[in-house]
Design a protein around this motif. Structure first.
Motif, PDB file in Angstrom:
ATOM      1  N   MET A  97      32.967  -7.502 -21.194  1.00 46.75           N
ATOM      2  CA  MET A  97      31.557  -7.521 -20.838  1.00 46.75           C
ATOM      3  C   MET A  97      30.918  -8.848 -21.263  1.00 46.75           C
ATOM      4  O   MET A  97      30.909  -9.269 -22.284  1.00 46.75           O
ATOM      5  N   SER A  98      30.441  -9.667 -20.256  1.00 43.80           N
ATOM      6  CA  SER A  98      29.656 -10.839 -20.267  1.00 43.80           C
ATOM      7  C   SER A  98      28.452 -10.941 -20.172  1.00 43.80           C
ATOM      8  O   SER A  98      27.853 -10.383 -19.138  1.00 43.80           O
ATOM      9  N   SER A 107      22.177 -12.146 -16.801  1.00 46.55           N
ATOM     10  CA  SER A 107      23.410 -12.074 -15.942  1.00 46.55           C
ATOM     11  C   SER A 107      24.224 -11.123 -16.811  1.00 46.55           C
ATOM     12  O   SER A 107      24.845 -11.535 -17.855  1.00 46.55           O
ATOM     13  N   LEU A 109      28.246  -9.254 -16.302  1.00 44.08           N
ATOM     14  CA  LEU A 109      29.195  -9.076 -15.420  1.00 44.08           C
ATOM     15  C   LEU A 109      30.441  -8.539 -16.225  1.00 44.08           C
ATOM     16  O   LEU A 109      30.675  -8.838 -17.431  1.00 44.08           O
ATOM     17  N   LYS A 110      31.197  -7.784 -15.696  1.00 43.77           N
ATOM     18  CA  LYS A 110      32.435  -7.183 -16.320  1.00 43.77           C
ATOM     19  C   LYS A 110      33.277  -8.491 -15.968  1.00 43.77           C
ATOM     20  O   LYS A 110      33.503  -8.928 -14.780  1.00 43.77           O
ATOM     21  N   MET A 111      34.228  -8.618 -16.842  1.00 45.66           N
ATOM     22  CA  MET A 111      35.268  -9.898 -16.765  1.00 45.66           C
ATOM     23  C   MET A 111      36.623  -9.519 -17.005  1.00 45.66           C
ATOM     24  O   MET A 111      36.832  -8.260 -17.351  1.00 45.66           O
ATOM     25  N   TYR A 115      39.025 -14.633 -21.092  1.00 47.04           N
ATOM     26  CA  TYR A 115      37.811 -15.143 -20.608  1.00 47.04           C
ATOM     27  C   TYR A 115      37.291 -15.882 -21.739  1.00 47.04           C
ATOM     28  O   TYR A 115      37.308 -15.688 -22.997  1.00 47.04           O
ATOM     29  N   HIS A 123      26.789 -18.019 -15.395  1.00 48.67           N
ATOM     30  CA  HIS A 123      26.760 -17.181 -14.313  1.00 48.67           C
ATOM     31  C   HIS A 123      25.424 -16.980 -13.742  1.00 48.67           C
ATOM     32  O   HIS A 123      25.176 -15.852 -12.984  1.00 48.67           O
ATOM     33  N   HIS A 124      24.436 -17.240 -14.650  1.00 48.16           N
ATOM     34  CA  HIS A 124      23.310 -17.003 -14.402  1.00 48.16           C
ATOM     35  C   HIS A 124      22.575 -17.431 -13.096  1.00 48.16           C
ATOM     36  O   HIS A 124      22.790 -18.486 -12.808  1.00 48.16           O
TER      37      HIS A 124
END
Length: 173
Positions: A97-98, A107, A109-111, A115, A123-124
């Motif tokens: 999770m990021s 933001s 995101l699942k990555m 990573y 990613h924002h």
């Protein structure tokens, strides 16, 4: 250069036990930690902006109490926050999770592993506005780490070698 200013602590309590690497004078569980629910995380400051709000260390310390990656993300986006922050967590199943938490918005995101992330927002959704304060060092370290990972596959040795590598301009380590 921080080796003499860090400590490792093992915390056992009724809510959630954890193991943490921390800086002297800071809260245990607010840097790098692993909890009894199999969630490991690290946090980085985003080097742009500040406001009145909850200090980063308090928010990070709360995240180590998470029982799932979803709960981890919910705790990460607490507002109002004093400074922008980035946290990444991995669970015992290898899910990543990021979370980029800007001063006003986040933001999540699942990555896929492996990573990498450095000290600026990637990613924002409002990246253009926030990018003005990004340091050259952060951008170059991210590009170097991504190139390193792309050339060398995956696994524990790859991650160790990436984290200890010395780039031409800025060192990832």
């Amino acid at each position: 250069g921080y080796e003499e200013f860090m400590y490792v602590v093992r915390v056992r309590n009724s809510e959630n036990s954890f193991l943490s690497l921390a800086y002297v004078g800071d809260l245990a569980g607010s840097s790098v930690a692993l909890n009894e629910h199999g969630i490991a995380f690290s946090g980085n400051s985003i080097l742009r902006g500040s406001q009145l709000g909850v200090p980063k260390s308090i928010i990070l310390r709360s995240q180590i109490m998470a029982r799932s990656l979803e709960e981890f993300a919910e705790l990460a986006v607490f507002s109002p926050r004093m400074i922008p922050n980035y946290t990444m967590a991995i669970d015992s199943f290898g899910n990543v999770m990021s979370v980029e938490a800007a001063l006003h918005g986040a933001s999540v995101l699942k990555m896929c592993a492996p990573y990498v992330h450095t000290n600026h927002l990637i990613h924002h959704p409002n990246l253009e506005e926030l990018e003005r304060g990004v340091t050259r060092s952060s951008i170059i370290r991210l590009l170097d780490a991504e190139k390193y990972l792309a050339r060398r596959g995956s696994g524990e040795i790859l991650l160790k070698n990436t984290l200890k590598s010395h780039g031409p301009a800025y060192s990832i380590c």
